[in-house]
Design an enzyme around this catalytic site. Structure first.
Site, PDB file in Angstrom:
ATOM      1  N   ARG A  32      38.261  19.704  41.305  1.00  0.00           N
ATOM      2  CA  ARG A  32      36.999  20.114  40.680  1.00  0.00           C
ATOM      3  C   ARG A  32      37.114  21.547  40.145  1.00  0.00           C
ATOM      4  NH1 ARG A  32      32.494  21.771  45.279  1.00  0.00           N
ATOM      5  NH2 ARG A  32      33.938  22.732  46.750  1.00  0.00           N
TER       6      ARG A  32
ATOM      7  N   ARG B 137      37.012  17.514  46.237  1.00  0.00           N
ATOM      8  CA  ARG B 137      36.376  18.713  46.782  1.00  0.00           C
ATOM      9  C   ARG B 137      37.414  19.600  47.461  1.00  0.00           C
ATOM     10  NH1 ARG B 137      32.609  19.116  52.182  1.00  0.00           N
ATOM     11  NH2 ARG B 137      31.855  21.247  51.879  1.00  0.00           N
TER      12      ARG B 137
ATOM     13  N   PRO C 190      18.980  -2.994  27.825  1.00  0.00           N
ATOM     14  CA  PRO C 190      18.626  -2.527  29.169  1.00  0.00           C
ATOM     15  C   PRO C 190      17.441  -1.563  29.067  1.00  0.00           C
ATOM     16  CG  PRO C 190      20.992  -2.363  28.781  1.00  0.00           C
ATOM     17  CD  PRO C 190      20.345  -2.622  27.457  1.00  0.00           C
TER      18      PRO C 190
ATOM     19  N   SER D 174      28.531  22.775  42.587  1.00  0.00           N
ATOM     20  CA  SER D 174      29.458  21.875  43.270  1.00  0.00           C
ATOM     21  C   SER D 174      30.367  21.140  42.292  1.00  0.00           C
ATOM     22  CB  SER D 174      28.674  20.844  44.094  1.00  0.00           C
ATOM     23  OG  SER D 174      27.996  21.455  45.165  1.00  0.00           O
TER      24      SER D 174
ATOM     25  N   HIS E 108      27.845   9.912  51.118  1.00  0.00           N
ATOM     26  CA  HIS E 108      28.388  10.690  50.002  1.00  0.00           C
ATOM     27  C   HIS E 108      29.869  10.428  49.753  1.00  0.00           C
ATOM     28  CE1 HIS E 108      24.574  12.639  50.251  1.00  0.00           C
ATOM     29  NE2 HIS E 108      24.887  13.606  49.417  1.00  0.00           N
TER      30      HIS E 108
ATOM     31  N   HIS F 247      33.821  15.267  44.440  1.00  0.00           N
ATOM     32  CA  HIS F 247      33.645  14.742  45.789  1.00  0.00           C
ATOM     33  C   HIS F 247      34.004  13.257  45.790  1.00  0.00           C
ATOM     34  CE1 HIS F 247      31.494  18.496  45.703  1.00  0.00           C
ATOM     35  NE2 HIS F 247      31.221  18.453  46.999  1.00  0.00           N
TER      36      HIS F 247
ATOM     37  N   HIS G 148      12.937 -13.336  21.051  1.00  0.00           N
ATOM     38  CA  HIS G 148      11.673 -12.750  21.494  1.00  0.00           C
ATOM     39  C   HIS G 148      10.797 -12.434  20.276  1.00  0.00           C
ATOM     40  CE1 HIS G 148      14.582 -12.039  24.694  1.00  0.00           C
ATOM     41  NE2 HIS G 148      13.572 -11.908  25.543  1.00  0.00           N
TER      42      HIS G 148
ATOM     43  N   PHE H 247      27.262   9.047  43.320  1.00  0.00           N
ATOM     44  CA  PHE H 247      26.039   8.853  42.543  1.00  0.00           C
ATOM     45  C   PHE H 247      26.307   8.265  41.167  1.00  0.00           C
ATOM     46  CE2 PHE H 247      24.612  12.648  45.211  1.00  0.00           C
ATOM     47  CZ  PHE H 247      24.214  11.813  46.249  1.00  0.00           C
TER      48      PHE H 247
ATOM     49  N   GLU I  69      20.480  11.608  37.587  1.00  0.00           N
ATOM     50  CA  GLU I  69      21.815  11.144  37.200  1.00  0.00           C
ATOM     51  C   GLU I  69      21.767  10.095  36.095  1.00  0.00           C
ATOM     52  OE1 GLU I  69      21.941  12.500  41.488  1.00  0.00           O
ATOM     53  OE2 GLU I  69      20.696  11.091  40.342  1.00  0.00           O
TER      54      GLU I  69
ATOM     55  N   HIS J 235      14.847  -6.217  23.192  1.00  0.00           N
ATOM     56  CA  HIS J 235      14.721  -7.671  23.133  1.00  0.00           C
ATOM     57  C   HIS J 235      13.979  -8.103  21.869  1.00  0.00           C
ATOM     58  CE1 HIS J 235      11.255  -6.087  25.418  1.00  0.00           C
ATOM     59  NE2 HIS J 235      10.563  -6.964  24.715  1.00  0.00           N
TER      60      HIS J 235
ATOM     61  N   HIS K  41       6.456 -14.108  24.593  1.00  0.00           N
ATOM     62  CA  HIS K  41       7.352 -12.971  24.828  1.00  0.00           C
ATOM     63  C   HIS K  41       8.798 -13.315  24.504  1.00  0.00           C
ATOM     64  CE1 HIS K  41       9.171  -9.479  26.852  1.00  0.00           C
ATOM     65  NE2 HIS K  41      10.041 -10.347  27.334  1.00  0.00           N
TER      66      HIS K  41
END
Length: 689
Positions: free
Chosen positions: A367, A529, A120, A394, A482, A470, A31, A446, A420, A71, A270
């Site tokens: 947990r 959990r 990334p 949690s 979930h 969880h 690039h 998640f 996250e 890049h 590019h």
């Protein structure tokens, strides 16, 4: 640093352009557009402001530089070579070739002077936020009146792609909230992405967006005017010394492929080589008469940063020695922390810690067992920096005595907000910077949002700890959105990531210890959990450290049941039921398949004999376990999404039960004793619900 004459500055920038052009042309891959477009910005920053020492890329108080638009890697490779890092011209000639130090995207640990692996899009700027956060925290923790040992900037180059990626919103919004005033980002606003001119898909008012985040924004800077770039950078650095300073975004209007007569300003430059004719035309347009991969002597001398880099480090080391004289304990602690070493007494204090954890035999959710471990480890590891993506109550990532990090106050626990992916990438930046061991929590489901940053931590071999609670259908009523099904197996497939799914308090504490001790990669703790019984009453920490071990055995076992986490109690119940029928089984706990796989073949065979039929049980997708049970073994798991119901009902509904495991063992033992293949009964085929 002395500013060069306008003509010399132009030629210094052209050196970057032509190295990028020649390397991409030779590789027929790469690039060139971004390095050509950002060369003038790079000259001003690297030649006039960046405080670094090419002879020692790791001295603690250097400025950090991140090429988020990775890049354009020839930009940083050209800069590293020109300023005097151990990156000879031969490596630039091997751009994008096997085993070179000039990979397609910059990789930390491969190329001297590269601070993070980028490519990334959006993650580099997010790593930069983590680096700036670590700098601010270390300064608050270690600096003393008249003794400043932490005082450096983090500079980031980023382009339209990084701005479009959602992670840049997550991380940059938090950076503004925390007022990370020593973070300076240069936005390469060239209006081009791979598909062409961006006005068809990117019309954000970027300056207003960042002003809304709480950034100091300098808009409409001519990215090809060194004087304008210089003025903007000086203004940005003034934010760094203000008590109410803000991170700065310098919006630079540039022309992609600047210098190419026929391709500048188009997407054609590019991500492709210019071609021989256009390379020659570019040389002529820039007035560059040097041969490919040759730098005129005056330009090379002007770029050489070895002397001023050594002087900058020498001044800092003099300050640090004065600091050591006044604050010897703090100086020693700072050196230990930035080196990544654990406290000298860490290992010696572990047995007592494990003993205290093992003494707690009441049922506990892992947990909560994790929080208990954090309470204990926090006294041993002052460099912990924890947090959660708006789920602290949690995930239970806070610990006794932790201090909430804020805009103006030091702390060792941060509320990242519902971010996250941003949290994971920021933790990578904290780890890369050094001085803290970052960990952060969210629900296991998640981890999909965080996944690429988790992968980058593994690729970069960074000590980052992910706390995922969880972890299965065991979370119950929240339902399939979930309930993790495929997440644990898929995380295990990331090379270099150690995934732990402990069964009780001691296994959880050992998992934490292994994650803390590990210096060559990240770890993920997958936690329940629901309450789980204590199962390790007769187990040592040393057994658990091997990733898999014999938890409960019988003389001359006829089969093996292997399980993890919340399914260990199911395996033990099945063993008990089978024993009543005269069937002898071994139960193997495998809290970390990744760690178990690194054990010797002899140890693996001892724990899981190839001669014994094997049943695996885990409330997760069953396919992963085929590597352990073989084609003829049985896996009791869940190959569908979950349901919304109380946890105990879900385990019954999906057939993840002691009875089902016992039936599978009986069938396998019967088959083995009769030495013939028989189809498994339909009622133990996995994944039919």
């Amino acid at each position: 640093m002395k500013n060069p004459t306008p003509e010399l500055a132009r030629q210094m920038a052209n050196a970057i352009r032509m190295l990028a052009v020649d390397a991409v042309e030779k590789a027929r891959s790469g690039h060139p557009g971004a390095p050509m477009g950002m060369a003038d910005i790079a000259e001003v920053l690297w030649n006039r402001h960046l405080r670094h020492n090419p002879a020692n890329p790791h001295w603690p108080d250097r400025d950090r530089f991140v090429l988020s638009n990775g890049h354009g890697s020839m930009l940083i490779y050209a800069l590293l070579h020109l300023t005097g890092y151990d990156l000879p011209m031969e490596e630039l000639k091997k751009f994008r070739q096997l085993h070179s130090k000039t990979a397609g995207h910059p990789e930390v640990g491969i190329t001297p002077g590269v601070e993070t692996t980028t490519g990334p899009l959006g993650q580099g700027i997010s790593n930069g936020v983590g680096m700036a956060l670590a700098e601010k925290l270390l300064a608050q923790e270690f600096n003393r009146p008249d003794h400043t040992i932490v005082d450096h900037f983090t500079y980031v180059f980023l382009g339209d792609g990084c701005m479009m990626e959602g992670i840049s919103h997550e991380a940059c919004a938090l950076a503004g909230t925390l007022r990370l005033s020593k973070l300076v980002a240069f936005y390469d606003d060239n209006g081009i992405s791979i598909d062409g001119h961006v006005e068809g898909w990117f019309t954000d008012d970027t300056p207003k967006r960042f002003e809304a985040y709480g950034w100091h924004v300098i808009p409409d800077v001519d990215g090809h005017d060194p004087a304008a770039i210089e003025a903007a950078l000086v203004a940005a650095k003034k934010q760094g010394v203000r008590a109410d300073g803000k991170p700065t975004l310098i919006c630079c209007k540039t022309v992609i492929g600047m210098g190419s007569p026929n391709k500048a300003g188009t997407h054609d430059v590019h991500g492709a080589a210019l071609g021989a004719a256009e390379v020659q035309a570019t040389r002529e347009a820039l007035g560059w008469t040097a041969a490919p991969f040759e730098i005129p002597a005056d330009v090379g001398a002007a770029w050489n940063a070895r002397e001023r880099g050594a002087a900058a480090e020498r001044v800092w080391r003099q300050r640090f020695e004065a600091y050591r004289t006044e604050f010897p304990a703090e100086a020693a602690e700072f050196e230990r922390r930035v080196a990544g070493d654990l406290p000298a007494d860490f290992e010696a204090r572990l047995p007592a810690l494990f003993e205290s954890i093992a003494a707690k035999t009441d049922p506990v959710a892992t947990r909560k067992a994790s929080q208990n471990a954090l309470d204990a480890f926090s006294a041993l590891v002052p460099e912990f920096f924890g947090g959660s993506a708006d789920l602290t109550g949690s995930n239970l990532t806070n610990f006794k005595g932790c201090v909430k990090a804020g805009r103006d106050t030091w702390g060792n626990h941060l509320s990242y907000g519902v971010r996250e992916f941003g949290m994971a990438a920021i933790m990578n930046g904290i780890a890369l910077h050094g001085g803290y061991i970052p960990y952060g929590g969210t629900f296991l489901t998640f981890s999909d949002y965080s996944r690429n940053a988790i992968r980058m931590a593994a690729l970069m071999k960074q000590r980052v700890i992910h706390v995922f609670t969880h972890d299965s259908i065991g979370l119950g009523e929240d339902g399939p959105t979930h309930q993790s099904v495929e997440h644990v197996p898929s995380l295990r497939l990331i090379p270099g990531l150690d995934v732990w799914r402990p069964a009780d308090g001691l296994e959880t504490a050992v998992a934490w210890a292994c994650a803390i001790e590990r210096r060559d990669g990240p770890s993920a703790l997958c936690l329940s959990r629901q309450n789980l019984p204590c199962v390790t009453g007769q187990v040592t920490a040393g057994q658990i450290r091997r990733g898999g071990y014999v938890l409960s055995d019988m003389e001359s076992p006829q089969a093996v049941i292997v399980a993890t986490g919340s399914e260990i109690e199911i395996a033990l119940a099945a063993q008990k039921a089978l024993a009543a029928d005269g069937v002898r089984t071994r139960v193997v706990s495998m809290p970390s398949t990744n760690v178990f796989d690194r054990q010797s073949e002899a140890y693996q065979d001892k724990v899981l004999p190839l001669s014994l039929p094997t049943v695996a049980v885990e409330a997760a997708h069953p396919d992963f376990w085929r590597k352990y049970v073989g084609r003829t073994g049985v896996v009791v798991g869940i190959a569908t999404f979950g349901e919304s119901a109380p946890a105990k009902e879900l385990y019954q509904h999906f057939g993840i039960t002691a009875g089902r495991v016992a039936d599978a063992v009986r069938t396998l033992v019967h088959r083995a004793s009769h030495r013939r293949e028989e189809p498994l009964p339909e009622h133990i085929v996995v994944g039919t619900h």
